[in-house]
Structures are given as structure tokens and as C-alpha cells.
Design a protein around this motif. Structure first.
Motif, PDB file in Angstrom:
ATOM      1  N   PRO A  54       0.821  -1.219   0.000  1.00 40.81           N
ATOM      2  CA  PRO A  54       0.000   0.000   0.000  1.00 40.81           C
ATOM      3  C   PRO A  54       0.849   1.262   0.000  1.00 40.81           C
ATOM      4  CG  PRO A  54       0.046  -0.997   2.190  1.00 40.81           C
ATOM      5  CD  PRO A  54       0.744  -1.954   1.276  1.00 40.81           C
ATOM      6  N   ILE A  55       0.449   2.229  -0.780  1.00 39.28           N
ATOM      7  CA  ILE A  55       1.117   3.525  -0.803  1.00 39.28           C
ATOM      8  C   ILE A  55       0.412   4.429   0.200  1.00 39.28           C
ATOM      9  CG2 ILE A  55       1.649   5.550  -2.207  1.00 39.28           C
ATOM     10  CD1 ILE A  55       1.948   3.726  -4.595  1.00 39.28           C
ATOM     11  N   ILE A  56       1.094   4.684   1.316  1.00 36.03           N
ATOM     12  CA  ILE A  56       0.457   5.389   2.423  1.00 36.03           C
ATOM     13  C   ILE A  56       1.157   6.701   2.783  1.00 36.03           C
ATOM     14  CG2 ILE A  56      -0.591   3.338   3.448  1.00 36.03           C
ATOM     15  CD1 ILE A  56       1.828   3.080   5.258  1.00 36.03           C
ATOM     16  N   ASP A  57       2.339   6.952   2.200  1.00 38.45           N
ATOM     17  CA  ASP A  57       3.056   8.186   2.496  1.00 38.45           C
ATOM     18  C   ASP A  57       4.101   8.413   1.405  1.00 38.45           C
ATOM     19  OD1 ASP A  57       5.125   6.389   3.088  1.00 38.45           O
ATOM     20  OD2 ASP A  57       4.703   6.455   5.240  1.00 38.45           O
ATOM     21  N   ASP A  58       4.862   9.482   1.550  1.00 37.51           N
ATOM     22  CA  ASP A  58       5.853   9.838   0.526  1.00 37.51           C
ATOM     23  C   ASP A  58       6.931   8.755   0.392  1.00 37.51           C
ATOM     24  OD1 ASP A  58       4.563  12.185  -0.034  1.00 37.51           O
ATOM     25  OD2 ASP A  58       5.831  13.431   1.254  1.00 37.51           O
TER      26      ASP A  58
END
Length: 248
Positions: free
Chosen positions: A160-164
Motif C-alpha cells: 500500500p502507498i500510504i506516504d511519501d
């Protein structure tokens, strides 16, 4: 191995789930031979793996596996491995890479563990081919007449892409890894399953349509372990918090 497995199971209160397998294709040419595992004439490394698995499973079930030394014990016959953990034989998983080995796994009475790679290809998407593998396993299990219910797991790469930081590492891979890959491995065609990369809600929707994920009772998540414990803890927390509830 039987002794260590039983000891670990006893120490953990019967929580050991032990996956074993022939092993994945390796960069070394017949690397197992460097350690003395040389198949006999007319035999293969797969045959050797199954033979050793049979010995291991007999050992953890309490069968005698080595002849007693009468000078030391005053007895003859075969000695079992100690300690023994009675429930462990039902928690052995075989890593299967084909539909044929899934059938064999069921016939042996082991749980099925299917990864993100199948060393065969029929032209259908990976999740459908894997779902077929799971069904073959369950049909063979039923035909074998085992009394207990088996467990079945599939592995998925879920990022999952959850932050930079996660966007930096995985953002560019999202589109390229969103499809299955087919290539030659071990002398034949193999199909690699896609990765699930993106926003958590999008991943949840995509996993919900994955045929094998729907059919399995356990999903194993592969993580980029080279990025460290803290990074992977954030990834796993997001999967549990944001993705798992949507899958039921």
C-alpha cells in the motif's frame, strides 16, 4: 529438524505452522549437490525432497527412525525422536508450485501453501490458475478421506502507498507490476502473479476480485524485508487496518 520443530511447537504452545517444500528454482546449478544431496540413478531432486519429507513427518509423528544401540540402551528396535508435539503433524504445509503437486499434497494429508509463482502456464490469469490448483487440492483431499479440514494459503505481494516514502519506493512500479508475468523457469513456462501496489482502498477492491484469494482461508503477505522492521511494520499495519476489513 524433527527435534527442533517439535521443541519449537512445545515452547510456543502449539502455535507452529511449518511450511516445507522441495525449494524454489535457484541461481546455482544443482546447488543442493554441493551439500551432499545427490539424487540416485533414475531419481530427481523432487524425489529426494519427498522421501526426506516422508521421513521427517514419520519422525514428528513419533515413529521409530533410528536403530537403538544395545550396548547403550540394553534394547533393540527403532528409537523415536524426542521431544514430540502431538498436534504438529496436522500443522505441516507443503509449498506447491503446480496443480499436480497440489494433488500429491492432499494425498499426503498436508496443508497447501501456494506462492506468487506457479511453474506452469495454461494461458489463464494467475489467480484463476491458482484457484484451479486449490480446487484440485480440495477434491483430492476429499477423495483421500482425511477426517480433518485442511488449510489452504496463497501468497500475495501487497504494497500500500500510504506516504511519501512508500510512494518513492513503489510508485513507479505500480503500473509495471500490475499484470502477471510469464517466463521460462526450470525448463518450462512459469507464471508469476501480479503485485498489488497503490492506495489501500484500491488494493482492497482488486484483492476482492482475486479468485484464489477468495477461495483460500489464509493469505500470506510478502514484504520488502530489506527495507527494515519499522518500514514493514507500517506496511503491515496499513494492510490490517485499511485492507483486511474490506476483504472480510
Amino acid at each position: 529438524m524433527a527435534e527442533e520443530a517439535a521443541a519449537a511447537d512445545l515452547i510456543s504452545g502449539g502455535r507452529l505452522q511449518l511450511g516445507i517444500s522441495r525449494g524454489s528454482p535457484e541461481t546455482a546449478l544443482n546447488g543442493y549437490e554441493a551439500f551432499g544431496y545427490v539424487p540416485g540413478e533414475g531419481s530427481t531432486d523432487a524425489d529426494d525432497a519427498r522421501t526426506k519429507t516422508e521421513i521427517f513427518r514419520a519422525a514428528i509423528a513419533g515413529a521409530g527412525v533410528a536403530p537403538a544401540n544395545p550396548q547403550m540402551t540394553g534394547t533393540t528396535g527403532l528409537l523415536p525422536v524426542e521431544p514430540r508435539s502431538p498436534g504438529l503433524p496436522d500443522r505441516i504445509w507443503w509449498g506447491s508450485g503446480t496443480r499436480k503437486t497440489a494433488q500429491w499434497t492432499a494425498e499426503q494429508g498436508m496443508n497447501l501453501m501456494s506462492s506468487t509463482l506457479l511453474t506452469e502456464d495454461t494461458g489463464v490469469p494467475f489467480d484463476e490458475l491458482q484457484a484451479e490448483q486449490l480446487q484440485i487440492f480440495r477434491d483430492a483431499w476429499k477423495e483421500a478421506g482425511w477426517e480433518r479440514e485442511p488449510r489452504v494459503s496463497v501468497s500475495r505481494s501487497i504494497l500500500p502507498i500510504i506516504d511519501d516514502e512508500t510512494r518513492h519506493y513503489f510508485g513507479l512500479r505500480a503500473q509495471a507490476d500490475a499484470k502477471d508475468q510469464v517466463g521460462y523457469l526450470d525448463g518450462g513456462l512459469a507464471r508469476f502473479g501480479r503485485s498489488y501496489i497503490g492506495e489501500p482502498d484500491v488494493i482492497a477492491e482488486e484483492l476482492a476480485t482475486d479468485a484464489a484469494v477468495r477461495d483460500a482461508d489464509t493469505v500470506l503477505v510478502t514484504v520488502p524485508n530489506q527495507l527494515g522492521v519499522d518500514f514493514n511494520a507500517r506496511i503491515l499495519e496499513s494492510i490490517v487496518r485499511d485492507i483486511k476489513p474490506a476483504l472480510g
